[in-house]
Design an enzyme around this catalytic site. Sequence first.
Site, PDB file in Angstrom:
ATOM      1  CD  GLU A  27      -2.820   1.114   2.652  1.00 47.77           C
ATOM      2  OE1 GLU A  27      -2.847  -0.066   3.197  1.00 47.77           O
ATOM      3  OE2 GLU A  27      -3.627   1.911   2.532  1.00 47.77           O
ATOM      4  CG  ASN A  72      -7.665   2.406   5.466  1.00 52.47           C
ATOM      5  OD1 ASN A  72      -8.621   1.473   5.268  1.00 52.47           O
ATOM      6  ND2 ASN A  72      -7.367   2.347   6.808  1.00 52.47           N
ATOM      7  CD  GLU A 173     -10.354  -2.702   6.019  1.00 50.04           C
ATOM      8  OE1 GLU A 173     -10.005  -1.350   6.658  1.00 50.04           O
ATOM      9  OE2 GLU A 173      -9.614  -3.527   6.468  1.00 50.04           O
ATOM     10  CE1 TYR A 244      -3.506  -6.584   8.731  1.00 46.37           C
ATOM     11  CE2 TYR A 244      -5.407  -5.243   8.802  1.00 46.37           C
ATOM     12  CZ  TYR A 244      -4.176  -5.642   8.229  1.00 46.37           C
ATOM     13  OH  TYR A 244      -4.134  -5.214   6.956  1.00 46.37           O
ATOM     14  CD  GLU A 292      -6.172  -4.832   4.167  1.00 45.47           C
ATOM     15  OE1 GLU A 292      -5.996  -4.457   5.456  1.00 45.47           O
ATOM     16  OE2 GLU A 292      -6.613  -3.906   3.410  1.00 45.47           O
ATOM     17  CD  GLN A 349       0.255  -2.995   3.884  1.00 46.62           C
ATOM     18  OE1 GLN A 349       0.947  -2.189   3.178  1.00 46.62           O
ATOM     19  NE2 GLN A 349      -1.126  -1.858   4.297  1.00 46.62           N
TER      20      GLN A 349
END
Length: 498
Positions: A27, A72, A173, A244, A292, A349
């Site tokens: 990202e 995001n 998201e 997460y 993710e 990531q």
Amino acid sequence: MKKAEIIIDKNFQVGKTDKRIFGSFIEHLGRAVYEGIYQPGSPFADENGFRKDTLKLVKDLNVPIIRYPGGNFVSGYHWEDGVGPKADRPKKVDLAWTVVETNQFGLNEFADWSKKAGSDIMMAVNLGTRGAEDAKNILEYCNLPAGSYYSDMRARHGYQDPHNVRLWCLGNEMDGPWQIGHKEADDYGKLAAETARVMRMIDPSIELVACGSSSAVMPTFGEWEYTVLDKCYDEVDYLSMHQYYNNIANNTPDFLANNLSMDRFINDVIAVCDAVRTKKRASKRINLSFDEWNVWYHSKEADKKLPKWVQAPHQLEDIYNFEDALLVGSLLITLLRHADRVKIACLAQLVNVIAPIMTSDTGAWRQTIYYPFLYTSLWGRGDVLQTIVKSPSYESCYGDAPYLDSVLVMDEENGTLTLFAVNKSLDEEMEISCDLRQFAGYRALEQVILTHDDVKAVNTEENPDNVAPKNVTPAQPDGGLFRTVLPSKSWTAIRFGK
Ligand code: AHR
């Protein structure tokens, strides 16, 4: 010593591993792009400014697909800012991470870098501040041969041939109130359907991922999935999942049981997908893109103190310890055990930002979580066997947690069978046994073990091999019965073949 039995039958298979479950994520965030994979002027940079040391560690991991550019970040991103002559690219504020984005790296640089890394691209479109029109434009830029406004623009930017991106995320998201352009499920479902239809008019061969919940603890989880799919079931191929894990409570046994919560999350999302399928009398199944997943919590306090509106700060730089590697090993086992429905998964990531690879101006090194990912990516491709584990267990916050996590993957083409196992007991070895008589003539070819006395041990630039795997001489099947002893708190992979 604890004892456990693993039961398999080569005819009872969950499904083939889709290699894309060994995907990852880059990202525009912190030092993932700038200083992570791209650092012109660095002694490690190649002619494109790509860090060769990072590239080597990424290539070793054999990552088949990488999600880009967010996260995001994508929900406020204008991809046009990152293409064309670098001198003309604007510096923009990134509202998602309250930083300044220089746009010196954009989708063409990412396409070049991905080629060098040997990875395909999973591209996300901005459905936060933008919509179907812009998704059409970026797809036209990426996938159409020259001859139209955006494809000609790509050619002018030096890329005559299309990038041919096959897999696209319809936003990121969108259920999360923190998301730029956050939406209600009904509104997002309609937008995802409309965007998908427009995108398929440009390129009917692409695959599309709709946003599921941003975690299983979202108050709208379940209802979000149902409502979104009700609106876009026919138009999309996958539903995303994000999760997460953390050990904020500093309770290692509970932390190591998090694969049970991942397992439950996957089963719950499958149930919702199939409920919508039933309602619609559809023949197609929606599969899952767990795009993710990782451990993320170590850096959260430090991140609160970072200055705003600077370039590439040290954001989300979790330093992973040994217990994180054990959990990552278990989570990978859980993903493999769902090979029939989980077709894509991205370790979030890849570099510097909650990542297996870290860089500084003086080098790049592997975090603890690098190793279970490496070996599962290298050896976990094939037919995942239904693996029944009879193991003693302990009481965890997720219920009864077996001390042993395990799965076997058979690769008939190469004539190998690989056992992945985690012994979660913090103080006891475990003898495991597995009947391998169906694999006549197979010997244990190699065994790799990751273990450490200290569950909080980490790797640093000064001490990069503090937590590193060891090759050990494996035990051999005897009359077809394989027995070996796993150290307490250990992750193990054993490869069998002739
Ligand atoms: O991976 C870090 C962030 O976590 C991503 O930008 C977002 O999608 C998620 O909340």
